[in-house]
Design an enzyme around this catalytic site. Structure first.
Site, PDB file in Angstrom:
ATOM      1  N   THR A  94      -5.048   6.942  -6.004  1.00  0.00           N
ATOM      2  CA  THR A  94      -5.298   7.103  -4.357  1.00  0.00           C
ATOM      3  C   THR A  94      -4.164   8.315  -3.772  1.00  0.00           C
ATOM      4  OG1 THR A  94      -5.758   4.778  -4.326  1.00  0.00           O
ATOM      5  CG2 THR A  94      -5.069   6.008  -2.205  1.00  0.00           C
ATOM      6  N   GLU A 124       0.868  -1.025   0.034  1.00  0.00           N
ATOM      7  CA  GLU A 124      -0.114  -0.033   0.050  1.00  0.00           C
ATOM      8  C   GLU A 124       1.086   1.180  -0.061  1.00  0.00           C
ATOM      9  OE1 GLU A 124      -2.540  -0.481  -1.134  1.00  0.00           O
ATOM     10  OE2 GLU A 124      -4.097  -0.740   0.537  1.00  0.00           O
TER      11      GLU A 124
HETATM   12  N1  HSE Z   1      -8.439   5.073   3.112  1.00  0.00           N
HETATM   13  C1  HSE Z   1      -7.718   5.104   2.039  1.00  0.00           C
HETATM   14  C2  HSE Z   1      -8.007   6.402   1.348  1.00  0.00           C
HETATM   15  C3  HSE Z   1      -8.184   3.780   0.977  1.00  0.00           C
HETATM   16  O1  HSE Z   1      -9.361   6.611   1.302  1.00  0.00           O
HETATM   17  O2  HSE Z   1      -7.240   6.986   0.954  1.00  0.00           O
HETATM   18  C4  HSE Z   1      -7.735   3.886  -0.187  1.00  0.00           C
HETATM   19  O3  HSE Z   1      -8.182   2.625  -1.055  1.00  0.00           O
END
Ligand code: HSE
Length: 307
Positions: free
Chosen positions: A181, A129
């Site tokens: 993201t 991630e």
């Molecule tokens: N919590 C993260 C965001 C998840 O919202 O940036 C990304 O999939």
């Protein structure tokens, strides 16, 4: 020790609207399939079996960096070959990178004779991630590994709580635009107003209590985000229309899936979930934007070794 395995890693919905970076839920559809093999030399070989053209350099590949972090910890002469067949489109907001990262971590652990604890597996997977979004967050990773709904109370130190999942239907629409993201994080404000924080805390507590008590009305009214959604929804064409029309069709509530662009809705029956899907389809047909939809349920098992 088994030398070769096949893994199914589920898609996930992070945030669950009000729980930015701390809540996530696994889906029964879509799933990635990965085949992994233990090698007797310390290298990682990535083979893509899909059309997404993701990097095969292990240092630039989400599964690759996870496997390298495991090898660094082991300090022995094993390596891994991994064939990845992605069905969760990268950049969709339904946990594509988490599925690769979690699948690789769980698969490697299995091939190594289950050496690691579940917290260690989550830690390894978070390296993926970090590569994908620039930040270690576990709200896709944890439910992907554990199944159901996860609360990430803390990542330093890791404190993950599994919450009983209600038997709800999940409808997801993925408009075919890409929202990275990292970009969707960058546009967020760094400070929040106390009054917004108070409202958000109320919603998070309400949502978790709603799941624990299987109180659908409480779940529905707690699916409200006054901090992230107002900023991120501008990246998603049709968001407001989809949301209001889905609620009109009887969905309990929903919002942006992870960092988007997918949007999800929870429903109490299959009929409402499919009426919700029709609403989503009509909105994106009207806007002339290509889309995919899924009508699914909450995955209770997480990553599975299927062969
Ligand atoms: N919590 C993260 C965001 C998840 O919202 O940036 C990304 O999939």
């Amino acid at each position: 020790m088994t030398n070769q395995i096949t893994i199914r890693a589920p898609g996930t919905v992070a945030n669950l609207v009000c729980g930015f970076d701390i809540l996530g839920m696994a889906l029964d559809e879509p799933n990635d399939i990965m085949r992994m093999r233990l090698l007797d030399e310390p290298k990682v070989v990535i083979i893509n079996r899909d059309e997404f053209n993701l990097p095969t350099d292990p240092l630039k590949n989400v599964a690759g960096v996870v496997l390298l972090s495991i090898m660094e910890k082991l300090q022995n002469n094993v390596g891994f070959e991994v064939e990845i067949e992605k069905h969760i489109k990268p950049g969709s907001g339904i946990g594509s990178s988490a599925a690769s990262a979690a699948g690789a971590a769980v698969g490697a652990n299995h091939l190594l004779g289950n050496k690691f604890t579940s917290d260690e597996i989550v830690q390894f997977a978070m390296n993926g991630e970090k590569l994908a979004s620039g930040v270690k967050h576990a709200d896709n990773i944890a439910p992907c590994i554990l199944g159901g709904i996860s609360l990430i109370r803390s990542i330093h130190p890791l404190d993950i709580i599994s919450i009983p999942s209600p038997d709800l239907y999940v409808t997801v629409v993925h408009p075919q635009i890409e929202v990275r993201t990292s970009d969707a994080r960058q546009i967020l404000r760094k400070q929040v107003l106390l009054k917004d924080a108070i409202r958000q805390w109320g919603n998070i507590a309400g949502l978790v209590t709603g799941f624990l008590k299987n109180d659908h009305a409480l779940i529905g009214r707690s699916l409200e985000d006054v901090i992230i959604e107002p900023v991120r929804s501008i990246l998603i064409p049709g968001f407001d229309e989809v949301k209001s029309k889905c609620l009109g069709a009887g969905a309990l509530g929903g919002g942006i899936s992870g960092s988007g662009p997918s949007v999800f809705m929870l429903s109490t029956t299959a009929a409402i979930a499919s009426a919700t899907e029709k609403v989503m389809m009509n909105v994106y047909e009207g806007l002339g934007i290509a889309y995919n939809t899924y009508v699914t349920t909450i995955n209770k098992k997480g990553v599975e070794i299927i062969d």
